[in-house]
Design an enzyme around this catalytic site. Structure first.
Site, short mmCIF file in Angstrom:
data_model
loop_
_atom_site.label_atom_id
_atom_site.label_comp_id
_atom_site.label_asym_id
_atom_site.label_seq_id
_atom_site.Cartn_x
_atom_site.Cartn_y
_atom_site.Cartn_z
N GLY A 78 -4.42 -4.42 -3.82
CA GLY A 78 -5.45 -3.41 -4.06
C GLY A 78 -4.72 -2.13 -4.43
O GLY A 78 -4.08 -1.52 -3.58
N HIS A 79 -4.71 -1.80 -5.71
CA HIS A 79 -3.94 -0.64 -6.19
C HIS A 79 -4.89 0.47 -6.59
O HIS A 79 -5.77 0.27 -7.45
CB HIS A 79 -3.07 -1.05 -7.39
CG HIS A 79 -2.01 -2.04 -7.03
ND1 HIS A 79 -1.12 -2.56 -7.93
CD2 HIS A 79 -1.68 -2.59 -5.83
CE1 HIS A 79 -0.30 -3.38 -7.31
NE2 HIS A 79 -0.62 -3.43 -6.04
N LYS A 121 1.84 2.12 -5.11
CA LYS A 121 2.35 1.52 -6.37
C LYS A 121 1.39 1.77 -7.52
O LYS A 121 1.80 2.00 -8.65
CB LYS A 121 2.57 0.01 -6.19
CG LYS A 121 3.60 -0.34 -5.12
CD LYS A 121 3.69 -1.83 -4.88
CE LYS A 121 2.43 -2.44 -4.31
NZ LYS A 121 2.10 -2.04 -2.94
N GLN A 140 2.15 -6.01 -3.30
CA GLN A 140 2.62 -6.14 -1.92
C GLN A 140 3.91 -5.34 -1.72
O GLN A 140 4.15 -4.40 -2.48
CB GLN A 140 2.81 -7.62 -1.53
CG GLN A 140 1.52 -8.40 -1.39
CD GLN A 140 0.99 -8.97 -2.70
OE1 GLN A 140 1.72 -9.58 -3.44
NE2 GLN A 140 -0.28 -8.78 -2.96
N ASP A 163 0.81 -1.23 0.00
CA ASP A 163 0.00 0.00 0.00
C ASP A 163 0.83 1.27 0.00
O ASP A 163 0.44 2.29 0.57
CB ASP A 163 -0.97 0.01 1.21
CG ASP A 163 -1.86 -1.21 1.23
OD1 ASP A 163 -2.21 -1.69 0.13
OD2 ASP A 163 -2.17 -1.70 2.32
N LEU A 202 3.87 12.45 1.12
CA LEU A 202 4.58 13.45 1.92
C LEU A 202 3.59 14.48 2.46
O LEU A 202 3.75 14.99 3.57
CB LEU A 202 5.65 14.14 1.05
CG LEU A 202 6.61 15.07 1.79
CD1 LEU A 202 7.45 14.30 2.80
CD2 LEU A 202 7.52 15.82 0.82
P1 GDP Z 1 -0.75 0.33 -3.52
O1 GDP Z 1 -1.35 -0.93 -3.06
O2 GDP Z 1 0.72 0.40 -3.28
O3 GDP Z 1 -1.11 0.66 -4.94
O4 GDP Z 1 -1.38 1.51 -2.62
P2 GDP Z 1 -2.94 1.67 -2.23
O5 GDP Z 1 -3.67 2.15 -3.42
O6 GDP Z 1 -3.42 0.43 -1.56
O7 GDP Z 1 -2.85 2.76 -1.11
C1 GDP Z 1 -2.31 4.02 -1.37
C2 GDP Z 1 -3.37 5.10 -1.03
O8 GDP Z 1 -2.76 6.36 -0.96
C3 GDP Z 1 -4.45 5.23 -2.10
O9 GDP Z 1 -5.63 5.65 -1.46
C4 GDP Z 1 -3.91 6.33 -2.99
O10 GDP Z 1 -4.94 7.04 -3.69
C5 GDP Z 1 -3.27 7.23 -1.97
N1 GDP Z 1 -2.10 7.99 -2.43
C6 GDP Z 1 -1.09 7.64 -3.26
N2 GDP Z 1 -0.14 8.59 -3.30
C7 GDP Z 1 -0.55 9.57 -2.46
C8 GDP Z 1 0.02 10.80 -2.01
O11 GDP Z 1 1.12 11.19 -2.39
N3 GDP Z 1 -0.69 11.55 -1.11
C9 GDP Z 1 -1.91 11.13 -0.64
N4 GDP Z 1 -2.54 11.90 0.24
N5 GDP Z 1 -2.47 9.98 -1.02
C10 GDP Z 1 -1.79 9.19 -1.91
P1 IMO Z 2 -0.82 -4.19 -2.29
O1 IMO Z 2 -0.36 -4.70 -3.64
C1 IMO Z 2 -1.04 -4.65 2.02
C2 IMO Z 2 -1.00 -8.74 3.61
C3 IMO Z 2 -2.29 -9.15 4.30
C4 IMO Z 2 -1.74 -10.11 5.34
C5 IMO Z 2 -0.60 -10.81 4.60
C6 IMO Z 2 -0.99 -12.16 4.00
O2 IMO Z 2 -2.12 -3.49 -2.31
O3 IMO Z 2 0.27 -3.43 -1.62
P2 IMO Z 2 -2.49 -12.85 1.90
O4 IMO Z 2 -3.93 -12.60 1.62
O5 IMO Z 2 -1.55 -12.31 0.88
O6 IMO Z 2 -2.22 -14.29 2.20
O7 IMO Z 2 -2.22 -12.05 3.28
O8 IMO Z 2 -0.23 -9.94 3.54
N1 IMO Z 2 -1.17 -8.24 2.22
C7 IMO Z 2 -1.14 -6.94 1.89
N2 IMO Z 2 -1.05 -5.84 2.67
N3 IMO Z 2 -1.09 -4.54 0.68
C8 IMO Z 2 -1.16 -5.63 -0.12
O9 IMO Z 2 -1.10 -5.54 -1.46
C9 IMO Z 2 -1.23 -6.91 0.48
N4 IMO Z 2 -1.32 -8.17 0.02
C10 IMO Z 2 -1.27 -8.97 1.08
O10 IMO Z 2 -2.94 -8.05 4.88
O11 IMO Z 2 -1.15 -9.37 6.40
MG MG Z 3 -2.84 -1.62 -1.81
#
Ligand code: GDP
Ligand code: IMO
Ligand code: MG
Length: 421
Positions: free
Chosen positions: A39-40, A15, A219, A12, A327
């Site tokens: 979850g991206h 990415k 991840q 999270d 940031l």
């Molecule tokens: P990922 O799994 O690495 O793709 O990240 P997620 O989408 O799960 O979580 C990142 C969250 O931060 C999402 O809600 C994005 O919309 C948000 N996000 C990404 N970059 C920024 C940033 O620079 N500032 C803020 N406030 N939110 C961001």
């Molecule tokens: P993105 O790509 C955050 C975590 C789960 C749990 C552990 C094992 O959005 O960054 P699993 O279902 O993979 O067997 O769970 O890994 N986990 C993540 N945490 N972002 C993810 O993906 C994750 N994918 C798995 O919360 O702790």
């Molecule tokens: Mg995510």
């Protein structure tokens, strides 16, 4: 030119945003690990999407999206994502699926529930662990089996027989019907059957022809099955080291290995987290950062940036530069802290422990820095940042040992400072 986008924390990191931004210029975007546990978040033309499987290339008409051999695929999730993106962009995205990618079937989710790993480890309950386990035990079902329904039926017959012998008292397992599984899988896969095949050759040819190939990691390094905080990890490799194995190309020439890290740390699910803040500051980061899981909706645990873990993750990935995200979320916090070492039973250590159990005993040693009050979500070049925010970026660079080529100041694509990779 090839670039890999790799998470440096517990997932999270942002990415999705960064991959979507870079995918604008890419010919091919490849997902190489994990499955719909990811979850991206992508904001495309002002609309927000949470993608689980489909690479960010699907938002652009000239870009091919590939799901590599090391991924695990839930056909229902993939179909839904293709439909949603097709409706948004106005055309069917080009998606190619590796024939050796394994399929997540309904019984994998069921097994995860029956075995209790959801509540014990805080998994995403998407059937990830049981699917990778079936793969390792050579009782899995692969995307290529969809091209030969008789083979698919035979494999499912073995697997279901074994399931029923292993779980004699589980009603839901005893009720599984092979023909129903075959029909459901074939129905979901129907529109992509013509796009299942040899992904290794396809990716290899794109690299050889000098195409712009982008690898979208899922991840983060600390969730890697071998090098993460075991047993609180996912079930696949998550770092650059696993990329070559997944795509079937030894030592792929990936010039830019962009490590993504938040300006603070989050974790969702169970496991040690030395810099976690169970106080008002932690709550503030959660609120300001909107830290709730894209896949499960769970609140994410929040804390200060862990420099010890960051250095470890940079090394594990051979990262060449950083994208420092979120940031803006640190604006308005009087004093900002960064963990530079651990206190482990009275001894100071600066290396990241390989065992989650040892990490559990580590207490953070912090360095304090002045914070800044100004909102920075409209800043698009480094020079416009408040001096304290610039000093923070520079300190993170020196801890990580690599430059920050991207600094993100908000969720939208335009809220990004790009200094070149
Ligand atoms: P990922 O799994 O690495 O793709 O990240 P997620 O989408 O799960 O979580 C990142 C969250 O931060 C999402 O809600 C994005 O919309 C948000 N996000 C990404 N970059 C920024 C940033 O620079 N500032 C803020 N406030 N939110 C961001
Ligand atoms: P993105 O790509 C955050 C975590 C789960 C749990 C552990 C094992 O959005 O960054 P699993 O279902 O993979 O067997 O769970 O890994 N986990 C993540 N945490 N972002 C993810 O993906 C994750 N994918 C798995 O919360 O702790
Ligand atoms: Mg995510």
């Amino acid at each position: 030119m090839a670039t890999a986008v790799l998470g440096l924390q517990w997932g999270d990191e942002g990415k999705g945003k960064i991959t979507h931004l870079l995918a604008r210029d890419a010919d091919m975007v490849v997902r190489f690990n994990g499955g719909p546990n990811a979850g991206h978040t992508v904001i495309d033309r002002g609309k927000k999407f949470g993608t689980h499987l489909i690479p960010a290339g699907a938002f652009y008409s000239d870009t091919e999206s590939v799901l590599a051999g090391g991924t695990v695929i839930d056909l229902s999730v993939l179909r839904e994502e293709i439909d949603v993106i097709a409706a948004h962009v106005g055309e069917w995205p080009s998606v190619f699926v590796a024939e050796n990618a394994h399929l997540i079937l309904p019984y994998h989710r069921l097994l995860e529930e029956l075995e209790g790993s959801g509540s014990r480890f805080g998994t995403t309950r998407r059937g990830i662990g049981p699917t990778y386990r079936d793969k390792a035990m050579h009782i899995g079902v692969r995307a290529g089996d969809l091209l030969r329904p008789d083979v698919l039926r035979t494999r499912l017959q073995w697997r279901v027989n074994l399931l029923k012998r292993s779980w004699p008292d589980a009603e839901e397992i005893q009720a599984i019907e092979v023909e129903g599984l075959v029909n459901e899988a074939m129905d979901r896969a129907e529109p992509i059957l013509g796009s299942i095949g040899d992904a290794a050759t396809r990716i290899g040819e794109a690299l050889d022809r000098g195409k712009n190939v982008l690898f979208e990691g899922a991840q983060g390094a600390l969730l890697d099955v071998d090098h993460g905080t075991y047993p609180y990890v996912t079930s696949s490799p998550t770092t650059f080291a696993g990329l070559g194995q997944s795509i079937g190309i030894p030592c792929p020439d990936v010039e830019h290995r962009l490590g993504i890290a938040k300006a603070y740390t989050t974790r969702v699910g169970a496991g040690p987290f030395p810099t976690e803040l169970c106080d008002d500051t932690g709550e503030r980061l959660q609120r300001a950062g909107g830290e709730f899981g894209v896949t499960t909706g769970r609140p994410r645990r929040c804390g200060w940036l862990d420099g010890v873990a960051l250095r470890y993750a940079v090394r594990l990935n051979g990262a060449t530069s950083l994208a420092l995200t979120k940031l803006d979320v640190l604006s308005g916090i009087g004093t900002v802290r960064v963990c530079v070492a651990y206190d482990c039973d009275g001894r100071t250590r600066t290396s990241f422990p390989l065992s989650g159990d040892v990490l559990e005993c580590c207490r953070p040693v912090y360095e304090e820095m002045d914070g800044w009050d100004e909102s920075i979500d409209a800043v698009t070049c480094l020079e416009e940042l408040p001096s304290q925010a610039r000093a923070y970026v520079e300190r993170v660079e020196s801890i990580a040992g690599i430059p920050a080529s991207i600094v993100s100041t908000g969720p939208a694509p335009e809220q990004t400072i790009v200094r070149g990779l």
